[in-house]
Design an enzyme around this catalytic site. Structure first.
Site, PDB file in Angstrom:
ATOM      1  N   ASP A   1       0.961  -1.075  -0.086  1.00 19.26           N
ATOM      2  CA  ASP A   1      -0.044  -0.185   0.003  1.00 19.26           C
ATOM      3  C   ASP A   1       1.015   1.136   0.212  1.00 19.26           C
ATOM      4  O   ASP A   1       1.915   1.330   0.850  1.00 19.26           O
ATOM      5  CB  ASP A   1      -0.847   0.004   1.302  1.00 19.26           C
ATOM      6  CG  ASP A   1      -1.873   1.152   1.376  1.00 19.26           C
ATOM      7  OD1 ASP A   1      -2.390   1.677   0.442  1.00 19.26           O
ATOM      8  OD2 ASP A   1      -1.788   2.023   2.302  1.00 19.26           O
TER       9      ASP A   1
ATOM     10  N   THR B   1       0.468   4.423   0.838  1.00 18.19           N
ATOM     11  CA  THR B   1       0.474   5.542   1.921  1.00 18.19           C
ATOM     12  C   THR B   1       0.851   4.787   3.239  1.00 18.19           C
ATOM     13  O   THR B   1       0.345   3.582   3.658  1.00 18.19           O
ATOM     14  CB  THR B   1      -1.074   5.987   1.992  1.00 18.19           C
ATOM     15  OG1 THR B   1      -1.495   6.594   0.814  1.00 18.19           O
ATOM     16  CG2 THR B   1      -0.924   7.006   3.332  1.00 18.19           C
TER      17      THR B   1
ATOM     18  N   ASP C   1      -1.534  -0.188   6.435  1.00 21.20           N
ATOM     19  CA  ASP C   1      -1.489   0.610   7.874  1.00 21.20           C
ATOM     20  C   ASP C   1      -2.954   0.925   8.026  1.00 21.20           C
ATOM     21  O   ASP C   1      -3.290   1.087   9.303  1.00 21.20           O
ATOM     22  CB  ASP C   1      -0.448   1.496   8.078  1.00 21.20           C
ATOM     23  CG  ASP C   1      -0.611   2.604   7.002  1.00 21.20           C
ATOM     24  OD1 ASP C   1      -1.276   2.675   5.960  1.00 21.20           O
ATOM     25  OD2 ASP C   1      -0.091   3.788   7.411  1.00 21.20           O
TER      26      ASP C   1
END
Length: 802
Positions: A320, A322, A558
């Site tokens: 991911d 970000t 996250d």
């Protein structure tokens, strides 16, 4: 309205705001007196959350094993009938068990300390003040605040809701988030995907059934790995072989041959003991335990031990963007009004939007920092950000009787494809910048088509901070033949630009154009590298599509939008600063939030799996030749050629000591499947050759030597042959050679030479080479077997590739 102020002190692992007083009109929660009363009554959330086995479990697992029982009985027998040197194998078992207990205890201490750091810290409102507490400190009736990414840790009933959406898919299998209103029930194990609110704990501790399931599912475990199940399978087959062979050997030595009783018992035990690959289980536990300790020093919490093994088998890593490739924070670099909009007015709108969300995401935090709130604006309704929608919104009374409704989100989601504002957005995305669109709408926020006919008002340009270690980590994966896929909810062009800056090249794909069918999606994923505008459900589908093509997939993330994909991936990796839900479902948590730790985890897994595969071959060659030697002895009706002390010496020099060093050595080879087949294809031919050559030497020696002391001379010649063949097996296993591997093999050979030339060691181990003819015959037989072994293993490599 309140928001997380820019100056609020955040915990580095759990980014929870410092305690704040409740706003007027909100429930104040329990008082300190009420909390104390509930604690006294035992109404606390006392479900034990264990990160590792208890000390009692560790001792039991290392002491009370099937093979320890067998060896223990044989050891007691030997202590009564033979000299102490024939009982050395028992002391070796004691040492092995002690080492296993100590290493697992050290691993337990490391895991327990890391688990405290990585534990969820729910926000509880007591006496009107919100504060973070440990999960076990929650009491019945507590008022618990929740927001995006928070895991529901106990069962409860909603008291306050603000656009609250909860994902219960991990409990019910239902993919769509459930909108909650005051009075609705929430279940432990679910998590918040949008909005916020508070709920009263109605079931805590063991009464919350779903909490028990969640605790059981995330508990540290030493089982369910291919390596451990493979070793269990091997040990099961070994047991089946041992029982009839041992019975035949006992009958042969005690009844058929009319030898001295104590000598017969000693030689019988000498035939049974080496059949047990007792050190194999120990070395596996030690290798895993040391892996946990090494990773713990790098602030990496392994929540499930097989994750070390699983990541070693990974061939595709889904990242991911970000929080993984970029750091969490962002900065507003530019504000571009559209259609002649007044910039000062736009700044007021952005300030009010920031103030309207009590749990802002990273993008909105940047807006809050750049544009302070205008106190004259009052929020009448808000729509929290959702990764499925890609936008948030709010309605305001502007102070002068005017009202308005605004959306802030992805331009390519809010605007039609032909809108001219998208051209400028595309150009900014190509520079790696993130762009949000501020748009005014005429519909109510609860309208499913609220974004229809949105009026673009301004573009908010954000700059993301690249992680300094991301480029090196991506380069490592490329060198290790691990494919990298960047999967993000952001604009595909922007994500592609960020990936390009980090040296990751490949096709950039807008996930909205991906086919829905799994087979077609898998083909598209094989060809693409960067995927933007991915929804949470798509992330999950993409993981499944990759797995359907035989890939072992690791997923990092996250955010709450990563939870479903993390749960379905072979290995889920979460950042320590990620949401509680993300940390709960991940097998590995990077507590230091450093993406650069991942190569260490991969390397540790490869070291463990590759080296255990190596040393397992050593142990099982011994098992095979021990069983076959016993069968040959029974068939030929002769004395067993070895006493326990001989095989203890051989096992120590050719297996025990070398295996310990080889099991902990660096190893970068990617783990391969079919552990049992890969080990047995070498162990069986190696063991058969060793047994046949050793027994041939023994039969020749029986014809060569006569008179008193003949049996000891025959045993010494057979021991020499077996040692040389075992050393050759070790030399093959130790490849490719390094200076320390060569030194290890040479040191073991030198130790055996010392035993042969030092008189008191000759007496202690009953090893004395008599004459020159028979010892050289023993060497010649061993040399022939070694040459045959080289040819046979190369043929096996070609005929039965791993």
């Amino acid at each position: 309205m309140t928001h997380i102020d820019a100056g609020t002190e955040l915990d580095p692992v759990h980014p929870t705001p410092a305690p704040a007083p409740a706003r007027p009109g909100r429930a104040r929660g329990l008082t300190a007196t009420e909390v104390a009363e509930r604690v006294a009554r035992g109404e606390v959330n006392d479900v034990p959350v264990r990160s590792s086995r208890s000390m009692v479990d560790i001792v039991r697992a290392n002491v009370f094993t099937r093979f320890n029982a067998i060896i223990g009985v044989l050891w007691v027998i030997m202590l009564g009938v033979a000299p102490i040197q024939d009982s050395l194998f028992g002391f070796v078992i004691l040492a092995n068990t002690g080492i296993g207990i100590i290493q697992e205890w050290r691993a337990k201490k490391t895991l327990d300390s890391l688990a405290v750091i990585g534990e969820a810290k729910p926000t509880v409102r007591r006496d009107g003040v919100a504060a973070s507490v440990g999960t076990s400190d929650i009491v019945l009736g507590d008022l618990i605040e929740i927001g995006p990414g928070d895991k529901i840790v106990v069962d409860g009933e909603c008291v306050e809701t603000d656009g609250l959406e909860i994902d219960e898919s991990l409990l019910t299998g239902e993919a769509d988030p459930v909108v909650k209103q005051p009075g609705d029930q929430v279940m432990s194990g679910s998590f918040v995907v949008a909005g916020g609110g508070a709920f009263t704990a109605t079931k805590v501790g063991r009464e919350a059934y779903a909490a028990q399931l969640a605790e059981e599912a995330s508990r540290f475990t030493l089982v369910h790995s291919e390596l451990r199940s493979g070793i269990s399978t091997i040990l099961k087959y070994v047991t089946w072989m041992m029982l009839p062979t041992a019975i035949g050997l006992i009958i042969s030595q005690l009844i058929v041959k009319e030898n001295d009783f104590k000598d017969s018992v000693a030689r019988t035990v000498g035939g049974i003991v080496p059949m047990v690959p007792e050190g194999l289980v120990l070395l596996t536990s030690v290798a895993f335990a040391i892996g946990v300790i090494r990773l713990g020093r790098k602030q990496c919490l392994v929540q499930e031990l097989p994750a070390i093994e699983g990541l070693a088998r990974v061939d595709t890593v889904c990242l991911d963007k970000t929080g993984t490739l970029t750091e969490g924070g962002m900065d507003v670099t530019e504000l571009r009004p559209l259609g002649g909009a007044d910039e000062s007015y736009v700044r007021k709108v952005l300030g009010a939007l920031g103030e309207s969300d009590p749990r802002p995401n990273a993008s909105l935090k940047a807006v809050i920092d750049a544009y302070p709130d205008s106190e004259e604006w009052r929020c009448t309704e808000s729509l929290p950000f959702s990764s499925a929608r890609k936008y948030s919104g709010a309605s305001f009374n502007e102070g002068g009787g005017e009202s308005s409704t605004w959306l802030l989100g992805a331009p390519d989601v809010l605007l039609p494809e032909d809108d001219p504002a998208l051209t400028e957005t595309e150009r900014l995305n190509e520079e790696g910048l993130r762009v949000l669109l501020l748009a005014r709408v005429g519909r109510e926020l609860d309208d499913p088509e609220v974004a229809l006919d949105a009026e673009p008002t301004a573009l908010v340009v954000l700059e993301q901070r690249l992680r300094p270690d991301a480029a090196d980590t991506l380069r490592y994966f490329e060198e290790q033949n691990v494919r990298t896929k960047v999967i993000s909810g952001d604009n595909a062009v922007s994500v592609g630009s960020v990936a390009g800056k980090l040296g990751l090249t490949g096709e950039v794909v807008d996930a909205r154009r991906l086919p829905a069918e799994r087979e077609e999606m898998a083909a598209a994923l094989d060809s693409g590298t960067v995927f933007g505008r991915v929804t949470p459900q798509q992330k999950r589908d993409m993981v499944g599509a990759l797995q359907s093509h035989g890939h072992t997939v690791a997923m990092t993330g996250d955010g709450v939008n990563d939870v479903l994909a993390l749960k379905d991936a072979d290995i889920g990796v979460s950042m320590g600063s990620g949401s509680e839900a993300t940390r709960a479902v991940a097998q590995i948590v990077l507590l230091n939030n450093s993406f650069a730790t991942l190569p260490s985890v991969v390397a540790e897994g490869r070291r463990v799996i590759g080296n255990i595969t190596r040393v397992a071959t050593l142990f099982l060659v011994k098992t095979v030749y021990s069983v076959l030697l016993a069968v040959l002895v029974v068939c030929w009706q002769v004395e067993y050629p070895f006493l326990p002390r001989h095989l203890t010496l051989l096992s120590t020099l050719t297996i025990g000591v070398p295996a310990f060093f080889l099991a902990l050595a660096p190893n970068k080879e990617r783990a391969k499947p079919h552990f049992v087949r890969r080990v047995m294809r070498y162990s069986i031919p190696g063991g058969v050759l060793a047994a046949v050559a050793t027994f041939a030497t023994y039969l020749i020696a029986r014809h060569h030597y006569t008179g008193e002391g003949a049996l000891e001379a025959e045993t010494s010649a057979a021991t020499l042959t077996l040692f040389l063949i075992s050393m050759w097996v070790l030399a093959i296993i130790a490849r490719p050679y390094t200076w320390w591997r060569l030194g290890l093999v040479a040191a073991m050979a030198a130790c055996f030479v010392v035993v042969l030339v030092v008189p008191w060691l000759q007496d202690f181990f009953a090893l004395r080479l008599v004459g020159t003819t028979m010892p050289w015959i023993a060497v010649a037989v061993a040399a022939g077997a070694a040459a045959a072994l080289e040819l046979l293993w190369r043929w096996v490599d070609r005929r039965f590739p791993a």
